[in-house]
Design a protein around this motif. Structure first.
Motif, PDB file in Angstrom:
ATOM      1  N   LEU A 158       0.867  -1.179   0.000  1.00  0.00           N
ATOM      2  CA  LEU A 158       0.000   0.000   0.000  1.00  0.00           C
ATOM      3  C   LEU A 158       0.893   1.215   0.000  1.00  0.00           C
ATOM      4  O   LEU A 158       1.829   1.299   0.810  1.00  0.00           O
ATOM      5  N   LEU A 159       0.601   2.138  -0.873  1.00  0.00           N
ATOM      6  CA  LEU A 159       1.379   3.372  -0.914  1.00  0.00           C
ATOM      7  C   LEU A 159       0.438   4.516  -0.524  1.00  0.00           C
ATOM      8  O   LEU A 159      -0.584   4.718  -1.189  1.00  0.00           O
ATOM      9  N   PHE A 160       0.720   5.206   0.570  1.00  0.00           N
ATOM     10  CA  PHE A 160      -0.122   6.308   1.027  1.00  0.00           C
ATOM     11  C   PHE A 160       0.400   7.603   0.425  1.00  0.00           C
ATOM     12  O   PHE A 160       1.467   8.087   0.805  1.00  0.00           O
ATOM     13  N   SER A 161      -0.367   8.149  -0.485  1.00  0.00           N
ATOM     14  CA  SER A 161       0.106   9.355  -1.181  1.00  0.00           C
ATOM     15  C   SER A 161      -0.238  10.602  -0.358  1.00  0.00           C
ATOM     16  O   SER A 161      -1.022  10.551   0.587  1.00  0.00           O
ATOM     17  N   GLY A 162       0.350  11.723  -0.781  1.00  0.00           N
ATOM     18  CA  GLY A 162       0.137  12.978  -0.062  1.00  0.00           C
ATOM     19  C   GLY A 162      -1.019  13.799  -0.587  1.00  0.00           C
ATOM     20  O   GLY A 162      -1.436  14.768   0.061  1.00  0.00           O
ATOM     21  N   SER A 163      -1.562  13.436  -1.747  1.00  0.00           N
ATOM     22  CA  SER A 163      -2.655  14.238  -2.312  1.00  0.00           C
ATOM     23  C   SER A 163      -3.364  13.445  -3.410  1.00  0.00           C
ATOM     24  O   SER A 163      -2.833  12.446  -3.916  1.00  0.00           O
ATOM     25  N   ILE A 164      -4.512  13.948  -3.801  1.00  0.00           N
ATOM     26  CA  ILE A 164      -5.258  13.343  -4.911  1.00  0.00           C
ATOM     27  C   ILE A 164      -4.422  13.414  -6.195  1.00  0.00           C
ATOM     28  O   ILE A 164      -4.328  12.435  -6.948  1.00  0.00           O
ATOM     29  N   GLU A 165      -3.799  14.559  -6.413  1.00  0.00           N
ATOM     30  CA  GLU A 165      -3.014  14.754  -7.643  1.00  0.00           C
ATOM     31  C   GLU A 165      -1.859  13.755  -7.697  1.00  0.00           C
ATOM     32  O   GLU A 165      -1.562  13.182  -8.752  1.00  0.00           O
ATOM     33  N   GLU A 166      -1.200  13.570  -6.548  1.00  0.00           N
ATOM     34  CA  GLU A 166      -0.089  12.617  -6.493  1.00  0.00           C
ATOM     35  C   GLU A 166      -0.602  11.208  -6.821  1.00  0.00           C
ATOM     36  O   GLU A 166       0.041  10.465  -7.575  1.00  0.00           O
ATOM     37  N   SER A 167      -1.775  10.859  -6.264  1.00  0.00           N
ATOM     38  CA  SER A 167      -2.351   9.538  -6.555  1.00  0.00           C
ATOM     39  C   SER A 167      -2.601   9.380  -8.050  1.00  0.00           C
ATOM     40  O   SER A 167      -2.234   8.359  -8.654  1.00  0.00           O
ATOM     41  N   ILE A 176      -5.739   2.752  -7.796  1.00  0.00           N
ATOM     42  CA  ILE A 176      -5.813   4.050  -7.108  1.00  0.00           C
ATOM     43  C   ILE A 176      -7.124   4.088  -6.313  1.00  0.00           C
ATOM     44  O   ILE A 176      -8.212   3.968  -6.895  1.00  0.00           O
ATOM     45  N   ALA A 177      -7.008   4.253  -5.001  1.00  0.00           N
ATOM     46  CA  ALA A 177      -8.192   4.186  -4.128  1.00  0.00           C
ATOM     47  C   ALA A 177      -8.209   5.361  -3.161  1.00  0.00           C
ATOM     48  O   ALA A 177      -7.164   5.917  -2.820  1.00  0.00           O
ATOM     49  N   GLY A 178      -9.404   5.708  -2.709  1.00  0.00           N
ATOM     50  CA  GLY A 178      -9.517   6.766  -1.714  1.00  0.00           C
ATOM     51  C   GLY A 178     -10.802   7.539  -1.892  1.00  0.00           C
ATOM     52  O   GLY A 178     -11.676   7.145  -2.666  1.00  0.00           O
ATOM     53  N   GLU A 179     -10.898   8.614  -1.144  1.00  0.00           N
ATOM     54  CA  GLU A 179     -12.164   9.362  -1.150  1.00  0.00           C
ATOM     55  C   GLU A 179     -11.967  10.836  -0.832  1.00  0.00           C
ATOM     56  O   GLU A 179     -10.927  11.232  -0.311  1.00  0.00           O
ATOM     57  N   ARG A 180     -12.997  11.584  -1.159  1.00  0.00           N
ATOM     58  CA  ARG A 180     -13.231  12.896  -0.592  1.00  0.00           C
ATOM     59  C   ARG A 180     -14.722  12.951  -0.271  1.00  0.00           C
ATOM     60  O   ARG A 180     -15.545  12.524  -1.103  1.00  0.00           O
ATOM     61  N   ALA A 186     -14.085  -7.152  -2.365  1.00  0.00           N
ATOM     62  CA  ALA A 186     -14.637  -7.849  -3.542  1.00  0.00           C
ATOM     63  C   ALA A 186     -13.569  -8.111  -4.597  1.00  0.00           C
ATOM     64  O   ALA A 186     -13.821  -8.801  -5.580  1.00  0.00           O
ATOM     65  N   GLY A 187     -12.357  -7.578  -4.390  1.00  0.00           N
ATOM     66  CA  GLY A 187     -11.323  -7.727  -5.421  1.00  0.00           C
ATOM     67  C   GLY A 187     -10.166  -8.602  -4.964  1.00  0.00           C
ATOM     68  O   GLY A 187     -10.094  -9.030  -3.812  1.00  0.00           O
ATOM     69  N   SER A 188      -9.257  -8.853  -5.890  1.00  0.00           N
ATOM     70  CA  SER A 188      -8.022  -9.567  -5.571  1.00  0.00           C
ATOM     71  C   SER A 188      -6.864  -8.753  -6.145  1.00  0.00           C
ATOM     72  O   SER A 188      -6.944  -8.291  -7.281  1.00  0.00           O
ATOM     73  N   TYR A 189      -5.832  -8.537  -5.335  1.00  0.00           N
ATOM     74  CA  TYR A 189      -4.822  -7.539  -5.688  1.00  0.00           C
ATOM     75  C   TYR A 189      -3.409  -8.125  -5.765  1.00  0.00           C
ATOM     76  O   TYR A 189      -2.432  -7.396  -5.648  1.00  0.00           O
ATOM     77  N   ALA A 190      -3.321  -9.434  -5.967  1.00  0.00           N
ATOM     78  CA  ALA A 190      -1.990 -10.064  -6.047  1.00  0.00           C
ATOM     79  C   ALA A 190      -1.182  -9.395  -7.153  1.00  0.00           C
ATOM     80  O   ALA A 190      -1.691  -9.165  -8.256  1.00  0.00           O
ATOM     81  N   GLY A 191       0.056  -9.052  -6.828  1.00  0.00           N
ATOM     82  CA  GLY A 191       0.940  -8.423  -7.808  1.00  0.00           C
ATOM     83  C   GLY A 191       0.666  -6.941  -8.001  1.00  0.00           C
ATOM     84  O   GLY A 191       1.248  -6.309  -8.873  1.00  0.00           O
ATOM     85  N   LYS A 192      -0.206  -6.379  -7.157  1.00  0.00           N
ATOM     86  CA  LYS A 192      -0.581  -4.966  -7.365  1.00  0.00           C
ATOM     87  C   LYS A 192      -0.164  -4.079  -6.185  1.00  0.00           C
ATOM     88  O   LYS A 192      -0.116  -4.529  -5.032  1.00  0.00           O
ATOM     89  N   THR A 193       0.098  -2.824  -6.523  1.00  0.00           N
ATOM     90  CA  THR A 193       0.282  -1.780  -5.511  1.00  0.00           C
ATOM     91  C   THR A 193      -1.022  -1.008  -5.415  1.00  0.00           C
ATOM     92  O   THR A 193      -1.579  -0.615  -6.449  1.00  0.00           O
ATOM     93  N   VAL A 194      -1.518  -0.821  -4.192  1.00  0.00           N
ATOM     94  CA  VAL A 194      -2.707   0.012  -4.009  1.00  0.00           C
ATOM     95  C   VAL A 194      -2.259   1.367  -3.462  1.00  0.00           C
ATOM     96  O   VAL A 194      -1.619   1.445  -2.406  1.00  0.00           O
ATOM     97  N   VAL A 195      -2.560   2.414  -4.218  1.00  0.00           N
ATOM     98  CA  VAL A 195      -2.244   3.782  -3.794  1.00  0.00           C
ATOM     99  C   VAL A 195      -3.479   4.339  -3.108  1.00  0.00           C
ATOM    100  O   VAL A 195      -4.566   4.354  -3.702  1.00  0.00           O
ATOM    101  N   MET A 196      -3.337   4.750  -1.844  1.00  0.00           N
ATOM    102  CA  MET A 196      -4.499   5.265  -1.097  1.00  0.00           C
ATOM    103  C   MET A 196      -4.285   6.724  -0.702  1.00  0.00           C
ATOM    104  O   MET A 196      -3.193   7.116  -0.296  1.00  0.00           O
ATOM    105  N   ASN A 197      -5.357   7.486  -0.802  1.00  0.00           N
ATOM    106  CA  ASN A 197      -5.377   8.843  -0.236  1.00  0.00           C
ATOM    107  C   ASN A 197      -6.779   9.108   0.288  1.00  0.00           C
ATOM    108  O   ASN A 197      -7.751   9.014  -0.468  1.00  0.00           O
ATOM    109  N   THR A 198      -6.885   9.393   1.599  1.00  0.00           N
ATOM    110  CA  THR A 198      -8.188   9.668   2.216  1.00  0.00           C
ATOM    111  C   THR A 198      -8.092  10.934   3.051  1.00  0.00           C
ATOM    112  O   THR A 198      -7.002  11.465   3.283  1.00  0.00           O
ATOM    113  N   THR A 199      -9.220  11.389   3.540  1.00  0.00           N
ATOM    114  CA  THR A 199      -9.248  12.683   4.232  1.00  0.00           C
ATOM    115  C   THR A 199      -8.420  12.666   5.525  1.00  0.00           C
ATOM    116  O   THR A 199      -7.664  13.612   5.790  1.00  0.00           O
TER     117      THR A 199
END
Ligand SMILES: O=C(O)[C@H](CS(=O)(=O)O)OP(=O)(O)O
Ligand SMILES: [Mg+2]
Length: 235
Positions: A40-49, A59-63, A82-95
């Motif tokens: 999981l990569l926690f980004s600093g902003s929506i734009e960065e994500s 790319i996951a997250g919310e506003r 509901a998903g499977s993420y093997a081999g994947k990086t999930v980039v998250m940015n939330t409030t």
């Protein structure tokens, strides 16, 4: 050993931190790793994500609780499950949650992500890592203390107190008092301002999911902060 609860991120941490955002970022982060995300990569902003869109990246997250235009997923643990993420990086940015985790990662030696879902496993892992202090850092709600995270911190404190002796700060006493007065997690989660906001958007099932205690043994653990990239992996 000291056991400290910060009702909001404070800034300076020297030892082991458990970052809590039970509604919903640290619950959802745990689910992504349960479903085999590489990291999981926690980004600093929506734009960065959005700038990290690539093959094998989600790319996951919310506003305002809802998925952002251009993102693959929102911040729902049920949707994540509901998903499977093997081999994947999930980039998250939330409030709140990804921000709090980035604050803690700037100074702490060890950073774990905790929620009700993985509370027992997160407490046990923190106890094994800490030398002088475990700090439970509540993400809160837009710069204000939140009932849902404070309650979750109380559950983590209960587990930790069953594992050893600690000196408690005022935040830990507040969190424990709340947990001891309100047994059922549904009540503080659904009556918190974050919970009421999710319910009003038709996301009440997420609250019920996030209220289930210690169903997971996955503890997202800070792997690195190299080049400003805050990366969590499963442990
Ligand atoms: O997605 C969530 O549940 C919240 C959204 S909001 O801040 O309550 O609008 O974000 P989180 O960072 O998980 O607290
Ligand atoms: Mg929250």
């Amino acid at each position: 050993m000291r056991l400290r609860v910060d009702l909001l991120p404070h800034g300076e941490y020297s030892d082991t931190v458990i970052v809590v955002d039970v509604l919903r970022a640290t619950t959802t982060a745990t689910v992504f790793l349960e479903h085999h995300a590489d990291r999981l990569l926690f980004s600093g902003s929506i734009e960065e994500s959005l700038g990290m869109k690539a093959e094998n990246t989600i790319i996951a997250g919310e506003r305002g609780g809802l998925a952002v235009a251009g993102f693959d997923l929102g911040n729902s643990p049920i949707e994540a499950g509901a998903g499977s993420y093997a081999g994947k990086t999930v980039v998250m940015n939330t409030t709140n949650g990804t921000y709090a985790a980035r604050v803690a990662s700037a100074s702490a030696k060890h950073v774990l992500l905790g929620a009700l879902r993985n509370a027992h496993a997160a407490a046990r892992k923190a106890k094994g890592l800490a030398v002088e202090e475990i700090a439970i850092v509540c993400s809160g709600e837009r710069g204000r203390a939140s009932l849902d995270d404070t309650y979750t911190a109380g559950v983590l404190c209960e587990y930790l107190l069953a594992m050893g002796e600690f000196t408690l700060n005022d935040g830990a006493r507040i969190a424990l008092t709340l947990r001891r007065q309100v047994g059922d997690p549904i009540e503080p989660l659904s009556s918190s301002s974050g919970g009421m906001s999710l319910e009003s958007k038709g996301l009440g099932e997420d609250i019920r999911f996030c209220a289930r205690i210690s169903e997971s043994t996955i503890v997202p653990t800070l792997q690195s902060t190299q080049d400003g990239q805050v990366i969590f992996v499963s442990s």
